[in-house]
Every structure is written in structure tokens, then in C-alpha cells.
Design an enzyme around this catalytic site. Sequence first.
Site, PDB file in Angstrom:
ATOM      1  N   PRO A  49       0.829  -1.211   0.000  1.00 19.42           N
ATOM      2  CA  PRO A  49       0.000   0.000   0.000  1.00 19.42           C
ATOM      3  C   PRO A  49       0.861   1.259   0.000  1.00 19.42           C
ATOM      4  O   PRO A  49       1.943   1.292   0.585  1.00 19.42           O
ATOM      5  CB  PRO A  49      -0.790  -0.121   1.316  1.00 19.42           C
ATOM      6  CG  PRO A  49      -0.743  -1.566   1.668  1.00 19.42           C
ATOM      7  CD  PRO A  49       0.575  -2.066   1.157  1.00 19.42           C
ATOM      8  N   GLU A  50       0.375   2.292  -0.698  1.00 17.98           N
ATOM      9  CA  GLU A  50       1.091   3.566  -0.730  1.00 17.98           C
ATOM     10  C   GLU A  50       0.484   4.510   0.304  1.00 17.98           C
ATOM     11  O   GLU A  50      -0.490   4.178   0.984  1.00 17.98           O
ATOM     12  CB  GLU A  50       1.049   4.127  -2.143  1.00 17.98           C
ATOM     13  CG  GLU A  50       1.651   3.153  -3.143  1.00 17.98           C
ATOM     14  CD  GLU A  50       1.804   3.688  -4.550  1.00 17.98           C
ATOM     15  OE1 GLU A  50       1.863   4.922  -4.733  1.00 17.98           O
ATOM     16  OE2 GLU A  50       1.875   2.859  -5.482  1.00 17.98           O
ATOM     17  N   LYS A  80       4.381   5.145   5.264  1.00 20.00           N
ATOM     18  CA  LYS A  80       3.738   3.839   5.250  1.00 20.00           C
ATOM     19  C   LYS A  80       3.737   3.171   6.624  1.00 20.00           C
ATOM     20  O   LYS A  80       3.499   1.966   6.743  1.00 20.00           O
ATOM     21  CB  LYS A  80       4.414   2.949   4.210  1.00 20.00           C
ATOM     22  CG  LYS A  80       4.365   3.566   2.803  1.00 20.00           C
ATOM     23  CD  LYS A  80       5.071   2.732   1.778  1.00 20.00           C
ATOM     24  CE  LYS A  80       5.071   3.430   0.418  1.00 20.00           C
ATOM     25  NZ  LYS A  80       5.713   2.628  -0.640  1.00 20.00           N
ATOM     26  N   ARG A 120      10.775  -2.062 -11.205  1.00 15.33           N
ATOM     27  CA  ARG A 120       9.318  -2.062 -11.091  1.00 15.33           C
ATOM     28  C   ARG A 120       8.725  -1.401 -12.337  1.00 15.33           C
ATOM     29  O   ARG A 120       9.364  -0.568 -12.975  1.00 15.33           O
ATOM     30  CB  ARG A 120       8.878  -1.338  -9.813  1.00 15.33           C
ATOM     31  CG  ARG A 120       9.457  -1.972  -8.562  1.00 15.33           C
ATOM     32  CD  ARG A 120       9.045  -1.237  -7.300  1.00 15.33           C
ATOM     33  NE  ARG A 120       7.641  -1.472  -7.001  1.00 15.33           N
ATOM     34  CZ  ARG A 120       7.014  -0.909  -5.972  1.00 15.33           C
ATOM     35  NH1 ARG A 120       7.669  -0.080  -5.166  1.00 15.33           N
ATOM     36  NH2 ARG A 120       5.737  -1.163  -5.737  1.00 15.33           N
TER      37      ARG A 120
END
Length: 280
Positions: free
Chosen positions: A2-3, A53, A267
Site C-alpha cells: 500500500p502507498e 507507510k 518495477r
Amino acid sequence: MPEGPEIRRMVDDIHKAVGGKAAQSVFFAFEHLKPFERALQGRRVERVEARSKAVLVFFEATDEDGPWCVYSHNQLYGKWRMGKPDREPSTNRQLRFAIIGPKKAARLYSASDIQLVRPDELSEVPYLSRLGPDPLNQDVSVDQLLAVFDDKRFRGRNLGGLLLDQAFVAGIGNYLRSEILFEAGISPRARPRDLDADQQSRLAEAILTLVQRTYRLKGITNPPDRAERLKQEGWTFGQRRHMVFNRDGERCHDCASPLVKTMMASRRLYYCPECQGVPD
């Protein structure tokens, strides 16, 4: 993983469940934290905050002891679940930390990075000490971001990789980096030192705009009017969510050119060669 916007919405849910209420009980899975279960029992959860985060749960002080903060980082597999105090959700995940309130419970599963810290010592937590400005959880201005762009640690690195560095700007992850660069009209191969004043301002504005928009619209990075128009046209949530991310070969909303997928920092990254230029 999750960001920042997803973590912030999760923190909102945790605070809604147990914030401002006395903990009926507290559970820690790790043996070195077990002695603190009784110490925190009965204390009010003053607030819950996000830092990039990470999640911070603040417990009030008592007459005998000062305040405490439970720091946790979800990493890849951690997940918070809210539910009834007397009923755990059905899951194969391992419970690591739980706050059982009078009406709701907040339970953290699978996370391995959990610490109990005095609030005035949070700056000593290694992850927190390395964070750059956090536009979603702190008051961050364009001028502050411009100063970070000029930092010698960052000014010579390409933005496609740099935007994933939490020491540069906190809370940005893989989909947000693609969306920010598209919003700013900047190539992912560009470095801060390559940008003129106008481009730097556009990048700073894009960072501030996108993290707030994504939080407010629950994961949507497209402008609200476009997202609503696409919804009325029958686009699914996944189709109308992003401007460029995960849209390889589809048409750019701005210029109709085909969008391109590439790999940067190991990525996937998406961009429009017409709006942003072709990376070298």
C-alpha cells in the site's frame, strides 16, 4: 505494498474504531512486548497517525507512567482488520497486535515490524528518521519540495527511481510515481538538476495534488470530472482509476497517443511519450 494514501485511509478506519476510547485489552504476539499488554490496558487511545507507510497508535499517560506509542510498518504482508471485540475475522494470517475497545477492535495481522516507543523518541526509529517530507500527513509547501529537489543527495538521480525513495518524498509508491510524472509532463529519466524552474514547480505541484487527490478519491488519480465522465460512459473502477498506470497500449486521455510500459528501479512504470518525452 500500500502507498501513502491507502495507509492514511486505513489509519482513519483504525481511529474510527478505537480512537478516543479506552482499550479494554491489548495483545502483542511478540514475547518482548507481552509485559506491556497490562500496562496499556485501560488507557485511552489518544489518536492514530500515519507517517508515510507506518502507523502510529498513541496511548495516553497515566499517573504512574508516561505516554506510549505503538509503531508498526505493514511491509509487504501486514494488514489491519476492524471488527467486533469478541469475534476475530476468519483468516489464515497470524495476529501480531490488537486493540480491543468497548465496541470495536483493531487487529494487525502478519506485520513483523512492531515497536513500543515513547512519543518523544519516535525520531530514533530508523524508518521514521529517514523519511523525507510527507505531503499527506504534514504541512508541506511547494518551496519545501523545491529545496528537496536541490539536495545534493537527490538532484543527480533520475526521477523514475527517485520518487520511490522515502527519504526524497514520503508516501509515494509505484502507481503514484507514474501518475505524478505524467501530471507534471516530465520524463521518468529526467533528474531534478535537469529541470528548469517551471518544470520543478510543476513537479512539486503534481506531488502535492496527486497524493491528496488519491487519498480523497479513494485510490483514483484521474481528475474528478474525468473520473465521473468515464464512470457515466461505463468504464469500470479499474479502467477509470488511473491516468497512465496499468494502461500500457491504451490511449492517453490528453493527446490520444498510445501509453508505454517500461521497467525502472525493477518495477513497472507507465508514461506517455508524447506528453512526457521518450526516456533516453
